[in-house]
Motif scaffolding. Structure first.
Motif, PDB file in Angstrom:
ATOM      1  N   HIS A  92       0.514  -1.011   0.002  1.00 31.23           N
ATOM      2  CA  HIS A  92      -0.104  -0.134  -0.431  1.00 31.23           C
ATOM      3  C   HIS A  92       0.752   1.338  -0.054  1.00 31.23           C
ATOM      4  CE1 HIS A  92      -3.446  -2.319   0.714  1.00 31.23           C
ATOM      5  NE2 HIS A  92      -2.773  -2.949   1.496  1.00 31.23           N
ATOM      6  N   ALA A 120      -1.306   3.000   7.111  1.00 30.67           N
ATOM      7  CA  ALA A 120      -3.702   3.708   6.863  1.00 30.67           C
ATOM      8  C   ALA A 120      -4.073   3.010   6.028  1.00 30.67           C
ATOM      9  CB  ALA A 120      -3.089   4.572   7.102  1.00 30.67           C
ATOM     10  N   LYS A 121      -3.369   2.830   4.803  1.00 26.87           N
ATOM     11  CA  LYS A 121      -4.164   2.451   3.685  1.00 26.87           C
ATOM     12  C   LYS A 121      -4.629   1.019   3.862  1.00 26.87           C
ATOM     13  CE  LYS A 121      -1.997   5.621   0.386  1.00 26.87           C
ATOM     14  NZ  LYS A 121      -1.018   5.346  -1.523  1.00 26.87           N
ATOM     15  N   SER A 128      -7.698   0.472   5.336  1.00 22.85           N
ATOM     16  CA  SER A 128      -8.394   2.154   4.999  1.00 22.85           C
ATOM     17  C   SER A 128      -9.444   1.100   4.610  1.00 22.85           C
ATOM     18  CB  SER A 128      -8.414   2.448   3.961  1.00 22.85           C
ATOM     19  OG  SER A 128      -9.648   2.599   3.272  1.00 22.85           O
ATOM     20  N   SER A 129      -9.951   0.353   4.174  1.00 23.56           N
ATOM     21  CA  SER A 129     -10.874  -0.625   3.715  1.00 23.56           C
ATOM     22  C   SER A 129     -12.210  -1.036   5.272  1.00 23.56           C
ATOM     23  CB  SER A 129     -11.225  -1.623   2.589  1.00 23.56           C
ATOM     24  OG  SER A 129     -12.141  -2.592   2.489  1.00 23.56           O
ATOM     25  N   ALA A 164     -11.613  -0.508   8.141  1.00 17.29           N
ATOM     26  CA  ALA A 164     -11.940   0.912   8.984  1.00 17.29           C
ATOM     27  C   ALA A 164     -13.354   1.651   8.240  1.00 17.29           C
ATOM     28  CB  ALA A 164     -10.965   1.737   9.182  1.00 17.29           C
ATOM     29  N   LYS A 165     -13.837   2.135   6.675  1.00 20.07           N
ATOM     30  CA  LYS A 165     -14.274   2.872   6.338  1.00 20.07           C
ATOM     31  C   LYS A 165     -15.363   2.431   6.160  1.00 20.07           C
ATOM     32  CE  LYS A 165     -11.897   6.710   5.263  1.00 20.07           C
ATOM     33  NZ  LYS A 165     -10.364   6.411   5.396  1.00 20.07           N
ATOM     34  N   ALA A 177      -2.019   4.662  12.655  1.00 17.39           N
ATOM     35  CA  ALA A 177      -2.462   4.009  11.216  1.00 17.39           C
ATOM     36  C   ALA A 177      -3.673   4.125  11.414  1.00 17.39           C
ATOM     37  CB  ALA A 177      -1.765   3.428  10.204  1.00 17.39           C
ATOM     38  N   LEU A 178      -4.352   3.255  12.642  1.00 15.37           N
ATOM     39  CA  LEU A 178      -5.425   2.872  12.605  1.00 15.37           C
ATOM     40  C   LEU A 178      -6.316   4.307  12.606  1.00 15.37           C
ATOM     41  CD1 LEU A 178      -5.127  -0.330  14.522  1.00 15.37           C
ATOM     42  CD2 LEU A 178      -6.169  -0.407  12.034  1.00 15.37           C
ATOM     43  N   ALA A 190      -6.949   5.968   9.726  1.00 21.32           N
ATOM     44  CA  ALA A 190      -7.897   5.802   8.797  1.00 21.32           C
ATOM     45  C   ALA A 190      -9.148   5.782   9.591  1.00 21.32           C
ATOM     46  CB  ALA A 190      -7.143   3.796   8.579  1.00 21.32           C
TER      47      ALA A 190
END
Lengths: 196, 381
Positions: free
Chosen positions: B299, B304-305, B308-309, B311-312, B340-341, B344
């Motif tokens: 990533h 964080a990337k 990302s999925s 988390a979001k 990172a979390l 995100a």
């Protein structure tokens, strides 16, 4: 569950369903109250592992961390509201923390003890000692409070940072009081701030 | 995905299970396996709505016997402090799955398995595997068991790496992640210690390029590998408290090279006990998988990337715990994950707990850790 008066004043400033970050959340009493009474989606930060363990055991999302360093992790506008209750005076860099609060949240609720309450002034003026009062119960050599301010000092800083006061609540003896002569008569203040 | 409630007669469920899943099973390296053997155990009963499934991931030298007697050593399950009746992970309430990792030597496909192409053990012809391959093997097992979404995936050390990888690879299948005493990547120091262990094995003449036989294994090399690794699981403080400079079975220095110090004797014992239950080639493959682990690498190096999925899109919750004296995966590594979390936007809990026991703390008596895990799991139930 009833909150202590200054926490209740902070809780009253948080709208229903808001996304909230509570900085210096302690054992999570306020966050749990907001979750249960206002359906708030809460996150917390606290420096103490014991506090964090207690908060997580309550089912809250809380991380052990230090507001002076760790607020930088959060993206801009991640929260509707950042809460800094009774914590500002323990920060190494209060001005920077205030600015960070209003980067990561649209609004901030900040509560702190007023260091120019008449009882504090009296202790210094007549007693010649650093105050130990109901609101500041810990001796100077043990307190974690390193940056005391008065209500007027705080307003001055808010001005310098270009922030806006949306509302203010003043307490004395756990009871709300009028803003008149607050810098002398209020023991605690709760401000809601935003960026203009 | 269909979720079928387990029946008492259903041989898929229970202790000491084995399953063969037909391949091909694609690996991160680009190679593939013709089929997949998995050794695993389940505890408790899958709820009709399937929402009580918890996957437990074991560490480097662990196995599927998380809360049952080990069939070979007769020792109690390795995580009975966390898993069992009245514990935070409880067969009364949860359906618990623990599988031997891909590459392992306790019933799952690994270098000791028979290569269907030759009829002989793979040995070093076994493809190099990754933490993500281990997770895919677990996902295939869950498909076979009829488990769609996990209530939680829980692990410490390498088990924590798998737990984190789950949230990255299958964010739709994991509602919460508990990652204890772990890291999102192997550091240079981590890789360095593993390389010492691998070189110890490969320097043993009995290793024979990996083609050793059951009665002539590289036990000396594997024991040294374990001794070096074992030091990294303890703290200096713990070693000092337990052994200090005390001598073993003698009053004075012997001016020789026997195990004169208690700590030497202890380490030799650890090494010898280990070779009874572990395979040298598996040790090579699994340490390699850990060294390759870097969640951020695919990533653009931005951790964080990777989250990302989770988390979001799926609101996956995370709980991390580190220990003060763990220098193998120190608190800074956990904090890096927490950072990172938070970036995100994930719901994350983290705390660093006091312990004198170093990295091993997550396996030992840790009431605060249990309290955190219990509260976290109950909140997501």
């Amino acid at each position: 569950m009833s909150l202590r008066p200054s926490l209740q004043a902070v809780a009253d400033a948080v709208p229903h369903g808001a996304r909230v970050l509570d900085i210096g959340c302690g054992d999570g009493a306020l966050l749990a109250h907001l979750r249960d009474s206002k359906n708030v989606e809460g996150r917390g930060i606290d420096v103490s592992a014991a506090n964090v363990a207690a908060a997580v055991a309550r089912g809250l999302s809380v991380v052990q961390g230090d507001a002076d360093a760790d607020l930088a992790d959060y993206p801009d506008g991640a929260f509707d509201m950042a809460i800094l209750s009774d914590t500002l005076q323990a920060m190494r860099a209060p001005a920077k923390v205030l600015a960070e609060l209003l980067r990561i949240a649209r609004r901030a609720v900040v509560s702190f003890p007023n260091f120019c309450h008449w009882r504090v002034r009296g202790s210094i003026l007549f007693g010649g000692r650093m105050p130990v009062t109901p609101i500041l119960p810990v001796s100077w050599y043990e307190t974690t409070n390193i940056h005391f301010c008065s209500i007027d000092d705080f307003l001055n800083l808010v001005d310098e940072l270009g922030l806006k006061v949306e509302s203010a609540t003043f307490l004395s003896g756990g009871v709300r009081r009028s803003p008149a002569l607050a810098n002398l008569l209020a023991e605690q203040a709760v401000f809601v701030l935003s960026r203009p | 995905m269909s979720v079928s409630a387990p029946q008492a007669a259903d041989t898929r469920f229970g202790l000491d299970r084995r399953v063969h899943l037909p391949g091909p099973f694609a690996l991160a390296s680009g190679q593939s396996l013709m089929g997949l053997d998995i050794g695993y155990e389940t505890y408790g009963t899958l709820a009709p709505d399937g929402r009580n499934a918890i996957l437990i991931c074991h560490a480097l030298t662990g196995d599927q016997h998380v809360a049952s007697l080990h069939p070979r050593t007769g020792k109690p399950g390795w995580w009975q402090r966390l898993v069992g009746a009245g514990k935070p992970i409880d067969p009364e309430r949860h359906f618990i799955i623990c599988a031997n990792v891909l590459g392992g030597c306790s019933g799952s496909s690994g270098p000791g398995s028979i290569d269907p192409g030759t009829g002989f053990p793979y040995a070093m012809a076994f493809p190099v595997i990754t933490i993500s391959d281990m997770v895919e093997a677990q996902a295939a097992l869950l498909d076979n068991l009829g488990v769609g979404t996990l209530m939680a995936v829980v692990g410490g050390s390498m088990g924590g790496m798998q737990a984190l990888q789950w949230a990255v690879s299958h964010p739709d299948r994991v509602r919460s992640v508990v990652a204890l005493a772990t890291a999102a990547r192997h550091s240079a120091q981590n890789i360095a210690f593993h390389e010492v262990g691998r070189q110890a094995i490969m320097a043993d003449p009995a290793w024979a390029g990996g083609n050793y036989t059951a009665d002539c294994q590289p036990v000396a090399g594997l024991a040294v590998a374990r001794m070096a690794a074992h030091i990294t699981y303890l703290s200096e403080q713990g070693l000092t408290a337990r052994f200090g400079r005390r001598l073993q079975d003698r009053e004075a220095l012997g001016f020789g090279f026997d195990a004169e110090f208690q700590v030497e004797s202890y380490l030799r014992h650890q090494g010898l006990a280990f070779v009874e239950r572990f395979d040298a080639n598996s040790y090579l493959y699994i340490t390699r998988a850990m060294d390759y682990f870097d969640l951020a690498a695919p990533h653009d190096g931005v951790l964080a990337k990777a989250f990302s999925s989770a988390a979001k899109d799926f609101g996956t919750r995370f709980a991390l715990v580190s220990f003060t004296t763990d220098w193998l995966y120190p608190t800074a590594e956990s904090k890096r994950i927490v950072s990172a979390l938070n970036a995100a936007g994930a719901a994350v809990s983290f705390c660093e707990l006091e312990s004198p026991h170093g990295h091993d703390a997550f396996l030992l008596e840790a009431p605060e850790m249990n309290r955190v895990v219990d509260g976290f799991l109950r909140a997501g139930a």
